[in-house]
Design an enzyme around this catalytic site. Structure first.
Site, PDB file in Angstrom:
ATOM      1  N   SER A   7       0.837  -1.202   0.000  1.00 35.53           N
ATOM      2  CA  SER A   7       0.000   0.000   0.000  1.00 35.53           C
ATOM      3  C   SER A   7       0.865   1.242   0.000  1.00 35.53           C
ATOM      4  O   SER A   7       1.657   1.467   0.927  1.00 35.53           O
ATOM      5  CB  SER A   7      -0.892   0.026   1.248  1.00 35.53           C
ATOM      6  OG  SER A   7      -1.415   1.332   1.411  1.00 35.53           O
ATOM      7  N   HIS A  32      -1.153  -1.315  -4.252  1.00 35.43           N
ATOM      8  CA  HIS A  32      -2.427  -0.965  -3.603  1.00 35.43           C
ATOM      9  C   HIS A  32      -2.508   0.548  -3.442  1.00 35.43           C
ATOM     10  O   HIS A  32      -1.645   1.170  -2.818  1.00 35.43           O
ATOM     11  CB  HIS A  32      -2.491  -1.667  -2.250  1.00 35.43           C
ATOM     12  CG  HIS A  32      -3.806  -1.553  -1.551  1.00 35.43           C
ATOM     13  ND1 HIS A  32      -4.900  -2.333  -1.870  1.00 35.43           N
ATOM     14  CD2 HIS A  32      -4.218  -0.747  -0.531  1.00 35.43           C
ATOM     15  CE1 HIS A  32      -5.920  -2.018  -1.076  1.00 35.43           C
ATOM     16  NE2 HIS A  32      -5.535  -1.053  -0.259  1.00 35.43           N
ATOM     17  N   ASP A  34      -4.742   3.583  -2.107  1.00 36.54           N
ATOM     18  CA  ASP A  34      -5.824   3.916  -1.178  1.00 36.54           C
ATOM     19  C   ASP A  34      -6.378   5.305  -1.445  1.00 36.54           C
ATOM     20  O   ASP A  34      -5.736   6.306  -1.149  1.00 36.54           O
ATOM     21  CB  ASP A  34      -5.298   3.855   0.263  1.00 36.54           C
ATOM     22  CG  ASP A  34      -5.138   2.433   0.749  1.00 36.54           C
ATOM     23  OD1 ASP A  34      -6.117   1.668   0.665  1.00 36.54           O
ATOM     24  OD2 ASP A  34      -4.033   2.085   1.205  1.00 36.54           O
ATOM     25  N   MET A  36      -9.045   8.064  -0.511  1.00 36.34           N
ATOM     26  CA  MET A  36      -9.930   8.458   0.602  1.00 36.34           C
ATOM     27  C   MET A  36     -10.447   9.861   0.352  1.00 36.34           C
ATOM     28  O   MET A  36      -9.689  10.737  -0.080  1.00 36.34           O
ATOM     29  CB  MET A  36      -9.158   8.443   1.927  1.00 36.34           C
ATOM     30  CG  MET A  36      -8.474   7.126   2.227  1.00 36.34           C
ATOM     31  SD  MET A  36      -7.771   7.145   3.879  1.00 36.34           S
ATOM     32  CE  MET A  36      -6.793   5.629   3.845  1.00 36.34           C
ATOM     33  N   HIS A  65      -8.227   0.869  -4.120  1.00 37.72           N
ATOM     34  CA  HIS A  65      -9.155   0.688  -2.998  1.00 37.72           C
ATOM     35  C   HIS A  65      -9.872   2.020  -2.754  1.00 37.72           C
ATOM     36  O   HIS A  65      -9.270   2.958  -2.221  1.00 37.72           O
ATOM     37  CB  HIS A  65      -8.349   0.240  -1.774  1.00 37.72           C
ATOM     38  CG  HIS A  65      -9.154   0.048  -0.532  1.00 37.72           C
ATOM     39  ND1 HIS A  65      -8.575  -0.110   0.714  1.00 37.72           N
ATOM     40  CD2 HIS A  65     -10.500  -0.021  -0.314  1.00 37.72           C
ATOM     41  CE1 HIS A  65      -9.522  -0.258   1.633  1.00 37.72           C
ATOM     42  NE2 HIS A  65     -10.700  -0.203   1.036  1.00 37.72           N
ATOM     43  N   MET A  67     -12.097   4.261  -0.826  1.00 33.55           N
ATOM     44  CA  MET A  67     -12.775   4.527   0.449  1.00 33.55           C
ATOM     45  C   MET A  67     -13.468   5.867   0.287  1.00 33.55           C
ATOM     46  O   MET A  67     -13.075   6.876   0.888  1.00 33.55           O
ATOM     47  CB  MET A  67     -11.752   4.522   1.592  1.00 33.55           C
ATOM     48  CG  MET A  67     -11.305   3.115   1.956  1.00 33.55           C
ATOM     49  SD  MET A  67      -9.775   3.106   2.902  1.00 33.55           S
ATOM     50  CE  MET A  67      -8.599   3.217   1.564  1.00 33.55           C
ATOM     51  N   MET A 136     -11.653  -5.932   5.405  1.00 35.46           N
ATOM     52  CA  MET A 136     -10.793  -5.006   6.152  1.00 35.46           C
ATOM     53  C   MET A 136     -10.453  -5.617   7.507  1.00 35.46           C
ATOM     54  O   MET A 136     -11.343  -6.056   8.240  1.00 35.46           O
ATOM     55  CB  MET A 136     -11.491  -3.660   6.363  1.00 35.46           C
ATOM     56  CG  MET A 136     -11.650  -2.808   5.116  1.00 35.46           C
ATOM     57  SD  MET A 136     -10.106  -2.405   4.266  1.00 35.46           S
ATOM     58  CE  MET A 136      -9.205  -1.492   5.517  1.00 35.46           C
ATOM     59  N   GLY A 141      -9.143   4.000   6.905  1.00 37.19           N
ATOM     60  CA  GLY A 141      -8.877   5.429   7.082  1.00 37.19           C
ATOM     61  C   GLY A 141      -7.423   5.758   7.326  1.00 37.19           C
ATOM     62  O   GLY A 141      -6.961   6.813   6.905  1.00 37.19           O
ATOM     63  N   PHE A 142      -6.710   4.851   7.968  1.00 40.24           N
ATOM     64  CA  PHE A 142      -5.320   5.157   8.337  1.00 40.24           C
ATOM     65  C   PHE A 142      -4.444   3.918   8.239  1.00 40.24           C
ATOM     66  O   PHE A 142      -4.915   2.810   8.504  1.00 40.24           O
ATOM     67  CB  PHE A 142      -5.261   5.708   9.779  1.00 40.24           C
ATOM     68  CG  PHE A 142      -6.085   6.959   9.947  1.00 40.24           C
ATOM     69  CD1 PHE A 142      -5.543   8.205   9.656  1.00 40.24           C
ATOM     70  CD2 PHE A 142      -7.408   6.877  10.354  1.00 40.24           C
ATOM     71  CE1 PHE A 142      -6.311   9.356   9.774  1.00 40.24           C
ATOM     72  CE2 PHE A 142      -8.189   8.029  10.476  1.00 40.24           C
ATOM     73  CZ  PHE A 142      -7.635   9.272  10.193  1.00 40.24           C
ATOM     74  N   ASP A 174      -6.546  -6.337   4.457  1.00 38.03           N
ATOM     75  CA  ASP A 174      -5.920  -5.012   4.437  1.00 38.03           C
ATOM     76  C   ASP A 174      -5.994  -4.394   5.826  1.00 38.03           C
ATOM     77  O   ASP A 174      -7.086  -4.169   6.354  1.00 38.03           O
ATOM     78  CB  ASP A 174      -6.677  -4.152   3.412  1.00 38.03           C
ATOM     79  CG  ASP A 174      -6.109  -2.750   3.245  1.00 38.03           C
ATOM     80  OD1 ASP A 174      -5.028  -2.469   3.777  1.00 38.03           O
ATOM     81  OD2 ASP A 174      -6.769  -1.946   2.546  1.00 38.03           O
ATOM     82  N   GLY A 175      -4.821  -4.119   6.380  1.00 37.51           N
ATOM     83  CA  GLY A 175      -4.742  -3.461   7.684  1.00 37.51           C
ATOM     84  C   GLY A 175      -3.983  -4.292   8.694  1.00 37.51           C
ATOM     85  O   GLY A 175      -4.431  -5.382   9.057  1.00 37.51           O
ATOM     86  N   GLY A 176      -2.825  -3.804   9.095  1.00 41.34           N
ATOM     87  CA  GLY A 176      -2.049  -4.482  10.141  1.00 41.34           C
ATOM     88  C   GLY A 176      -1.454  -5.814   9.702  1.00 41.34           C
ATOM     89  O   GLY A 176      -1.156  -6.668  10.541  1.00 41.34           O
ATOM     90  N   GLY A 196       1.215  -2.047   4.092  1.00 45.86           N
ATOM     91  CA  GLY A 196       1.774  -0.706   3.970  1.00 45.86           C
ATOM     92  C   GLY A 196       3.043  -0.604   4.779  1.00 45.86           C
ATOM     93  O   GLY A 196       4.154  -0.752   4.252  1.00 45.86           O
ATOM     94  N   SER A 197       2.885  -0.405   6.091  1.00 47.28           N
ATOM     95  CA  SER A 197       4.048  -0.226   6.978  1.00 47.28           C
ATOM     96  C   SER A 197       5.026  -1.391   6.901  1.00 47.28           C
ATOM     97  O   SER A 197       6.241  -1.178   6.954  1.00 47.28           O
ATOM     98  CB  SER A 197       3.606  -0.068   8.435  1.00 47.28           C
ATOM     99  OG  SER A 197       2.269   0.286   8.527  1.00 47.28           O
TER     100      SER A 197
END
Ligand code: DX5
Ligand code: ZN
Length: 220
Positions: A7, A32, A34, A36, A65, A67, A136, A141-142, A174-176, A196-197
């Site tokens: 991401s 990816h 994002d 928003m 993606h 959002m 998700m 959002g973040f 997606d996420g963490g 992402g991170s």
């Protein structure tokens, strides 16, 4: 098949094109993106013009993606910007079936996403037309949030229904997602992993992508 989709939310936006090319060189399958709008989620990122500006910097599949509150209005813009897969949220205010139809008619692959509190069954009526369902694993959002293990049951439910119907729909998470959580998601039935991170924050992106891939392959 296992796919890794870094991401760009965690990338250096001042050199976005170079970051996209770096992900391709590092072995990513998708990129990816994002989007928003500050309405569907409490954050604003970028839109179709920014995606278009990096389209010629990489051959990676653009995994967009959305959002945003009214995805149906903007499908053509994202198609024209170079999107390959367009995923929108079933909780948005656009009619879901019509939005899926529009994405497919444009020649893109259609994905539908559900937030952590939305039931898996919400996407069942759309499943036959979809290429991907995005479950998700954080509230959208973040970037940089913690993975929510309680979303795993929905992946199992979706994978079972996809198999029961004999479909070949990808399940994206997606996420963490990182080297500690990827196996849990793969074991539940996810096969496309957004990170992402975990990728952009790593000293060696190639190694981060290869590690995520091999952990997912073993657990899937
Ligand atoms: C969150 C976005 C994610 C985000 C993931 O709303 O949809 O794609 O970039 O970031 P990490 O992998 O850092 O949780
Ligand atoms: Zn995302």
């Amino acid at each position: 098949m296992i796919k890794i989709s870094p991401s760009v939310l965690a990338s250096d936006f001042s050199v976005l094109g170079a970051e996209a090319a770096r992900m391709e060189a590092s072995g990513a399958d998708y990129l990816h993106l994002d989007v928003m709008d500050g309405r569907f989620v409490p954050n604003i990122t970028f839109g179709a013009p920014v995606i278009k500006s990096i389209r010629n910097k990489t051959k990676l599949i653009f995994d967009v993606h959305l959002m945003i509150d009214e995805p149906l209005k903007y499908i053509e813009d994202f198609k024209n910007a170079g999107a390959d897969i367009i995923t929108f949220h079933v909780e948005s205010s656009s009619p879901a079936a019509e939005t899926v139809e529009k994405i497919v008619a444009c020649g893109c692959k259609a994905g539908v996403s559900i937030k952590p509190k939305t039931a898996a069954e919400e996407v069942f009526p759309l499943l036959d037309k979809l290429s991907m369902v995005l479950v998700m694993t954080v509230e959208p959002g973040f970037g940089g949030q913690s993975f929510m293990p309680e979303t795993m049951q929905k992946i199992k439910t979706l994978r079972r229904e996809i198999e029961r119907r004999g479909l070949s729909v990808d399940i994206q998470v997606d996420g963490g997602i990182n080297e500690k959580t990827v196996e849990t998601a793969a074991a539940a039935g996810a096969n496309v992993f957004v990170a992402g991170s975990a990728v952009f924050g790593a000293a060696d992106a190639s190694k981060a992508i290869a590690d995520l891939r091999s952990l997912a392959e073993k657990a899937y």
